[in-house]
Design an enzyme around this catalytic site. Structure first.
Site, PDB file in Angstrom:
ATOM      1  N   CYS A 262      -0.680   1.590   6.801  1.00 47.96           N
ATOM      2  CA  CYS A 262      -0.848  -0.017   7.502  1.00 47.96           C
ATOM      3  C   CYS A 262      -2.367  -1.062   6.978  1.00 47.96           C
ATOM      4  O   CYS A 262      -2.443  -0.613   5.997  1.00 47.96           O
ATOM      5  CB  CYS A 262      -1.508   0.940   8.723  1.00 47.96           C
ATOM      6  SG  CYS A 262      -0.602   2.253   8.892  1.00 47.96           S
ATOM      7  N   ASP A 263      -2.227  -1.769   7.467  1.00 49.48           N
ATOM      8  CA  ASP A 263      -2.968  -3.224   7.224  1.00 49.48           C
ATOM      9  C   ASP A 263      -2.989  -3.923   8.505  1.00 49.48           C
ATOM     10  O   ASP A 263      -2.292  -4.764   9.130  1.00 49.48           O
ATOM     11  CB  ASP A 263      -2.943  -4.230   6.439  1.00 49.48           C
ATOM     12  CG  ASP A 263      -3.687  -4.965   5.672  1.00 49.48           C
ATOM     13  OD1 ASP A 263      -4.476  -4.448   5.296  1.00 49.48           O
ATOM     14  OD2 ASP A 263      -3.617  -6.037   6.007  1.00 49.48           O
ATOM     15  N   SER A 264      -4.553  -4.044   8.857  1.00 49.30           N
ATOM     16  CA  SER A 264      -4.876  -5.402  10.564  1.00 49.30           C
ATOM     17  C   SER A 264      -5.922  -6.034   9.686  1.00 49.30           C
ATOM     18  O   SER A 264      -6.125  -6.441   8.676  1.00 49.30           O
ATOM     19  CB  SER A 264      -5.430  -3.745  10.983  1.00 49.30           C
ATOM     20  OG  SER A 264      -4.769  -2.952  11.777  1.00 49.30           O
TER      21      SER A 264
ATOM     22  N   LYS B  94       0.747  -1.270  -0.168  1.00 50.90           N
ATOM     23  CA  LYS B  94      -0.164   0.013   0.137  1.00 50.90           C
ATOM     24  C   LYS B  94       0.630   1.607  -0.046  1.00 50.90           C
ATOM     25  O   LYS B  94       1.309   2.653  -0.973  1.00 50.90           O
ATOM     26  CB  LYS B  94      -0.822   0.087   1.357  1.00 50.90           C
ATOM     27  CG  LYS B  94      -2.068  -0.922   1.000  1.00 50.90           C
ATOM     28  CD  LYS B  94      -2.654  -0.791   2.044  1.00 50.90           C
ATOM     29  CE  LYS B  94      -4.007  -2.348   2.359  1.00 50.90           C
ATOM     30  NZ  LYS B  94      -4.530  -2.078   4.182  1.00 50.90           N
TER      31      LYS B  94
END
Length: 199
Positions: free
Chosen positions: A71-73, A54
């Site tokens: 960010c990624d969760s 991203k």
């Protein structure tokens, strides 16, 4: 020294609010990277790769120097990845399975200098215990629509916070951005954090 532009490669209002809370002004430029291109079964590796992809997609489009944060969760329960539910029925079933259980919320962080292409990566993991919620509570919560937009089908900073019994680790990591990890990344990138507060 001028403060470098800081770009958030995410449309997440929760992440933007967290950054504003600590006095960081960011430009929001959501990434349009196709997440389905990354197929990894290890939750920390998955979120780290997605965060990097991203940030990289937004960093490539910059014509002026900037630091780009991606960010990624994802929530994992017993090692199984639980992404955003595809439907209200799936969200209800998910909550019925995870109530009373412990889960791990993993958030990958990637900071990229668009000019030099230097990168700094980190992954935060926080343990979360879900309350023993009743079916009526689950259905009412899902009817609000909130769980359908969230990794793990809950938002700690929203109505879902009522159903979190215990947290072990960084609570902002659960919201989608670990502030302690962000500080480490910014320091590694020589970002003038204290100066940013004065502008």
């Amino acid at each position: 020294m001028t403060t470098p532009r800081l770009i958030l490669a995410s449309a997440s209002p929760a992440r933007r609010r967290l950054l504003a809370t600590v006095g960081l002004t960011v430009e929001v430029q959501p990434s349009h990277f196709d997440e389905s291109l990354v197929q990894l079964n290890d939750p920390p590796a998955l979120v780290q790769e997605l965060a990097f992809r991203k940030a990289a997609s937004v960093a490539r489009s910059q014509t002026e120097p900037a630091l780009v944060l991606g960010c990624d969760s994802v929530l994992a329960i017993n090692g199984e990845i639980c992404g955003k539910p595809a439907s209200p029925a799936e969200a209800i079933a998910r909550w019925q399975q995870m109530r009373g259980q412990w889960g791990e919320l993993h958030t990958g962080h990637a900071l990229i200098d668009s000019a030099s292409q230097r990168r700094w990566l980190a992954c935060g993991t926080t343990r979360v215990r879900f309350a023993e919620v009743e079916d009526a509570e689950i259905k009412a919560y899902v009817a609000t629509g909130e769980p359908l937009a969230c990794a793990g089908a809950f938002a700690l900073e929203g109505k879902g916070g009522l159903f979190i019994a215990e947290i072990q680790g960084c609570h902002t990591n659960v919201i989608g951005l670990s502030l302690p990890l962000l500080r480490e990344l910014l320091l590694a990138a020589d970002y003038p954090l204290l100066q940013a507060w004065q502008t």
